[in-house]
Motif scaffolding. Sequence first.
Motif, short mmCIF file in Angstrom:
data_model
loop_
_atom_site.label_atom_id
_atom_site.label_comp_id
_atom_site.label_asym_id
_atom_site.label_seq_id
_atom_site.Cartn_x
_atom_site.Cartn_y
_atom_site.Cartn_z
N UNK A 19 1.75 2.56 -18.53
CA UNK A 19 1.66 3.26 -17.25
C UNK A 19 0.63 2.64 -16.31
N UNK A 20 0.53 1.32 -16.28
CA UNK A 20 -0.37 0.66 -15.35
C UNK A 20 0.29 0.58 -13.98
N UNK A 21 -0.53 0.54 -12.96
CA UNK A 21 -0.04 0.56 -11.59
C UNK A 21 -0.45 1.86 -10.93
N UNK A 22 0.43 2.43 -10.14
CA UNK A 22 0.15 3.68 -9.44
C UNK A 22 0.87 4.81 -10.18
N UNK A 23 0.10 5.57 -10.97
CA UNK A 23 0.68 6.66 -11.76
C UNK A 23 0.68 7.94 -10.94
N UNK A 24 1.70 8.77 -11.14
CA UNK A 24 1.92 9.92 -10.27
C UNK A 24 0.78 10.93 -10.36
N UNK A 25 0.35 11.27 -11.58
CA UNK A 25 -0.70 12.30 -11.69
C UNK A 25 -2.06 11.76 -11.25
N UNK A 26 -2.27 10.43 -11.39
CA UNK A 26 -3.53 9.84 -10.94
C UNK A 26 -3.64 9.96 -9.43
N UNK A 27 -2.55 9.74 -8.74
CA UNK A 27 -2.59 9.85 -7.29
C UNK A 27 -2.60 11.30 -6.81
N UNK A 28 -2.00 12.19 -7.59
CA UNK A 28 -2.16 13.62 -7.28
C UNK A 28 -3.62 14.03 -7.43
N UNK A 29 -4.26 13.55 -8.48
CA UNK A 29 -5.68 13.84 -8.70
C UNK A 29 -6.55 13.16 -7.63
N UNK A 30 -6.16 11.97 -7.22
CA UNK A 30 -6.91 11.23 -6.21
C UNK A 30 -6.90 11.98 -4.87
N UNK A 31 -5.72 12.39 -4.45
CA UNK A 31 -5.60 13.18 -3.22
C UNK A 31 -6.44 14.46 -3.32
N UNK A 32 -6.32 15.14 -4.45
CA UNK A 32 -7.08 16.36 -4.68
C UNK A 32 -8.59 16.08 -4.61
N UNK A 33 -9.02 14.95 -5.18
CA UNK A 33 -10.44 14.60 -5.21
C UNK A 33 -10.97 14.34 -3.80
N UNK A 34 -10.19 13.65 -2.97
CA UNK A 34 -10.62 13.37 -1.60
C UNK A 34 -10.76 14.69 -0.82
N UNK A 35 -9.78 15.57 -1.00
CA UNK A 35 -9.84 16.87 -0.32
C UNK A 35 -11.05 17.68 -0.78
#
Length: 687
Positions: free
Chosen positions: A455-471
């Motif tokens: 799962x290397x690259x842009x993983x779906x839950x990582x980017x969901x967490x990333x968006x959440x973290x920025x907010x």
Amino acid sequence: MRQENRPLVSNGGRGQAVYFFGKNDWRTFEQGAQKEWLVTNGIGGYASGTIINANTRKYHALLTAALNPPGWRMVLLSKLDERFTAGDCTYNLAANEHKSGFSELGFVHLQQVAINPIPTFTYSFGDIFLEKTVFMVHGQNTSVVLYRVLNGAEPGLLTLTPMVNCRGHHFMTSAGEINFTQSKVKGGVMLASREDMPSLLLTCDAGEYIADGKWFNGMFYAAERERGENPYEDLYLPGVFKIPFAAGESKTITVVASTAETGGLDGEELLRAEKNRLKELVTKAGYRDHLARGLVRAADAFIVQRRSTGKKTVIAGYPWFADWGRDAMIALPGLTLVTGRFQEAREILDTFAGHCQKGLLPNAFFDGLADPVFNTVDASLWFVNAVYKYLVYTADLEFVRHNLYDTVKEIIDWYMKGTDYDIVMDQDGLLSAGSPCVQLTWMDAKVDDWVVTPRHGKAVEINALWYNAIRVFNLLSVLLGRDALYADLPDKIKASFQQEFWDESGGYLYDVVTPAGADSSVRPNQLLAASLPYSMLSREQAVLVVRKVWRELYVTYGIRSLSPWDPSYQGVYRGDRLRRDGAYHQGTAWSWLIGPFITAYRRAHNYSADSLTQARLFVAPFRSQLRDHGVGYISEIFDGDEPAFPRGCIAQAWGVAEVLRAYVEDVLEIQPPGRKKIKELEGGKNH
């Protein structure tokens, strides 16, 4: 030892949920071995076994001590077997399997088992009752076995045979491998073994200790054979305790196994203290609901003291896991916030914040390593989410200001400019991480050089967490009177996420996006895009995601890690390490994912009355799951194939935590007490 005239009682006290078992639960040895008990000591040590008192794992023991809390866990006392002689009859209460095929079946005399979570075993043979209760002293590497015996019409003799060891709990012992030496002490014996290892003190407050010194060869552990491990072990028998009984006599007897000097301990007082401690935790949480109360007690087992920091941390699961950063952060809301244990929450957050390096939280603390390992992309992002949850439960802005904000900022800054393991924000705002040979997400099984689910690259839950973290970071900045440095970034991330991950024809989210294309495997990771506090999905999209997961991934006690319609699906988790790890994230169902699933379901359906009814149905099976596998706890994983047989750890932190959190927040609809204040503050700052 105390004289007793009152009847034997096995109950957990008023208001306590007790799990009772009877002869129908151990009609065969194999059936009885399927249910296991666990007690812990708050510093990483534990005692565990089956309800028939047979050890079927190398991890089963009456005293597994954490010598460097919560690590360096050593099996010191494996078993304590009983025989009772009355007149011409000897009743063997021991339950053991031997490599020769011979079995001791003492569980035929077992009448009832009650677990609350302290286990009590009631034996009935002839006109004699024997009750055995096992627990640990909180904060000490001390196990107590409390016997209450009501003798019959003839004089009797109770013989207790300790089986001792001195090994790491992942390993096994062969006869002669350890040179035990023993010296008599008041009430028992002090056993020395390996160099630099503490001695084991065994005492009994009744009868006498008779030294011997021989080996029990070939104890068979069926669960280890199933796991493809060596199933045979030899155990040292230093001697026996012999306790005489007059006709009709009743006694309470305390047996103590400890790494510390303990003298004159009263088993009944210690038992009352431990029950009161657990009762106070339940009272503090404040729930009347029996399921919530049971899960509050279960949560306590995972909150332990770390000696190196002097603060609390989280054991990911019993019997074999250490403290893992990802697991700790996912579990923190359920273990500490929903239960009202805010001080423990602060200590856990402090522990991991203090180990943050280049924006990365530790993946795990392993025995034998001077420093933790950092190969995880999501632990830091889960930390940010845990900070948010802490805030809405406590409204404690000052602790966030002084102890957590800088770590959150460090994480965001490093992830934006790039840190270890190729973790970096791309030009489109999305987060990319890893390489084919490194496992960084929670789907992290690896056998030698084989990364099962890279799962290397842009993983779906990582980017969901990333968006959440920025907010979350922007929110914290505003609440603390600082500039929201990345006010425009969430919209950019959301637009890119929608473009890259949403499959319009399938009505779900891709799992991973790489330069080579999108991985369209149906996995549960997409749930986080619908369940985290800040979501990038429309309500219509969230409904479709939840429906997709429900149709293809839901089983009674968890969410499958891969759709059974996928050619790579593995529906049964068993066999040697290669087979087990090959199935770990390729179909095996995970209990912790029930939490995000229920939260996503209720939110997607706008918290309607019908969605509440359905959420109750999702939770209901866990009332019976608490009676299975690790009794009083929630298992780590289940077969993806029905009937969803429990596998893995018998007690898993994030399984207990996420079921409890979702149950309280989304079924009982008890909202975090600080949420209203934070919303008011946020509104005031924005104006």
